[in-house]
Design a protein around this motif. Structure first.
Motif, mmCIF file in Angstrom:
data_model
loop_
_atom_site.group_PDB
_atom_site.id
_atom_site.type_symbol
_atom_site.label_atom_id
_atom_site.label_comp_id
_atom_site.label_asym_id
_atom_site.label_seq_id
_atom_site.Cartn_x
_atom_site.Cartn_y
_atom_site.Cartn_z
ATOM 1 N N SER A 165 -4.886 -9.397 8.786
ATOM 2 C CA SER A 165 -4.869 -8.781 8.060
ATOM 3 C C SER A 165 -5.341 -8.963 6.908
ATOM 4 O O SER A 165 -5.212 -10.157 6.104
ATOM 5 C CB SER A 165 -3.332 -8.023 7.718
ATOM 6 N N HIS A 166 -6.035 -7.959 5.956
ATOM 7 C CA HIS A 166 -7.156 -8.683 4.533
ATOM 8 C C HIS A 166 -5.800 -7.629 3.929
ATOM 9 O O HIS A 166 -6.474 -8.006 2.614
ATOM 10 C CB HIS A 166 -8.238 -8.307 4.350
ATOM 11 N N LEU A 167 -5.553 -6.613 4.312
ATOM 12 C CA LEU A 167 -4.443 -6.160 3.148
ATOM 13 C C LEU A 167 -3.019 -5.993 4.025
ATOM 14 O O LEU A 167 -3.580 -5.617 5.574
ATOM 15 C CB LEU A 167 -5.166 -4.532 3.084
ATOM 16 N N ALA A 168 -2.160 -5.848 3.203
ATOM 17 C CA ALA A 168 -0.878 -6.203 3.429
ATOM 18 C C ALA A 168 -0.764 -4.938 4.367
ATOM 19 O O ALA A 168 -0.525 -3.281 3.277
ATOM 20 C CB ALA A 168 0.094 -6.839 3.023
ATOM 21 N N ASP A 169 0.236 -4.505 5.727
ATOM 22 C CA ASP A 169 0.226 -3.342 6.270
ATOM 23 C C ASP A 169 1.576 -3.179 5.715
ATOM 24 O O ASP A 169 2.546 -4.147 5.521
ATOM 25 C CB ASP A 169 0.930 -3.331 7.773
ATOM 26 N N VAL A 170 1.782 -2.190 5.749
ATOM 27 C CA VAL A 170 3.251 -1.124 4.447
ATOM 28 C C VAL A 170 4.439 -0.285 6.047
ATOM 29 O O VAL A 170 4.197 -0.068 5.842
ATOM 30 C CB VAL A 170 2.747 -0.577 4.128
ATOM 31 N N LEU A 171 6.022 -1.323 5.567
ATOM 32 C CA LEU A 171 6.960 -0.570 6.281
ATOM 33 C C LEU A 171 7.385 0.691 5.406
ATOM 34 O O LEU A 171 8.391 0.513 4.801
ATOM 35 C CB LEU A 171 8.202 -1.868 5.868
ATOM 36 N N VAL A 172 7.205 1.613 6.430
ATOM 37 C CA VAL A 172 7.690 3.038 5.746
ATOM 38 C C VAL A 172 8.939 3.463 5.645
ATOM 39 O O VAL A 172 9.604 4.193 4.035
ATOM 40 C CB VAL A 172 6.468 4.161 6.158
#
Length: 243
Positions: free
Chosen positions: A39-46
């Motif tokens: 990933s180039h943009l961090a995924d987010v824990l919702v």
């Protein structure tokens, strides 16, 4: 020597810039670890309730958006992994997203000939796999979309300690301008516009606790006690009936 030094500095700067743009995602949820190394943009824990954990694929969303008055396109490919914590199993997942398309073909005024064109095409595929040759595949395609198209990929009734997931997407748009000539001989032109975006791609992973061996032992003991009680009661009732 100065030229070599400058070249080495340029290479180092380019490498540092490339490294800085990468943002590998590692999410430590309550019941599993999620990893997206590319990933180039961090995924987010919702959200993370323990039995259901939702992750927003920010990197995927940022890559899947294109709009142009000519021709343009984009694509995405990501390999992700899920590792359940000790005492837990992955039991299912649900991936959801929405295609949002825009088609604005320019039209000459007064019904004159020479209208422009606008088109789009997109696809999303998700392939998940695990032990014992288990796998699931989902695919969604859109074409000439002017509006929204929501979709969901589901999988359930699975029991995995590890799961791999391949997420892929592609989008292309194409537009040509309207061109017309007025009665006075003047040629006019107006751009058309085509766009396609993927909105809110999220994944919810479902997990459950694995009973400890002591739990099975207690269950077996409880069943044995229930069986013994029933047999004792039956014998007592038979003795009373015979008296």
């Amino acid at each position: 020597m100065n030229l070599i030094t400058l070249q080495m500095g340029a290479v180092a700067l380019a490498f540092a810039s490339a490294t800085a743009t990468a943002a590998p995602t590692v999410i430590e949820a309550k019941t599993f670890t999620f990893s997206n190394p590319d990933s180039h943009l961090a995924d987010v824990l919702v959200s993370d309730t323990g039995s259901a954990t939702t992750i927003r694929f920010s990197d995927f969303a940022s890559s899947m958006a294109v709009k142009s008055s000519e021709a343009d396109g984009t694509d995405y490919s990501g390999e992700m992994s899920f590792a359940a914590r000790s005492g837990y199993l992955i039991t299912g997942y649900s991936f959801s997203a929405t295609f949002a398309g825009t088609l604005d073909a320019a039209v000459p005024p007064g019904g004159l000939a020479g209208a422009g064109t606008a088109s789009n095409r997109g696809s999303v595929s998700l392939f998940a796999s695990g032990a014992d040759n288990w796998s699931r595949n989902g695919n969604r395609q859109v074409k000439l979309l002017n509006g929204n198209d929501a979709f969901v990929f589901n999988a359930g009734n699975i029991m995995l300690t590890q799961m791999s997931m391949s997420l892929n997407g592609s989008m292309t748009v194409f537009a040509t301008p309207a061109s017309w000539t007025t009665p006075d001989g003047v040629v006019h032109s107006q751009d058309s516009l085509a766009g396609l975006t993927l909105l809110n791609p999220t994944l919810t992973v479902y997990t459950s606790a694995v009973p400890e061996p002591e739990t099975y032992a207690m269950l077996a003991l409880g069943l044995a006690v229930i069986g013994l009680t029933r047999r004792t009661r039956r014998r007592l009732q038979e003795s009373i009936a015979q008296a």
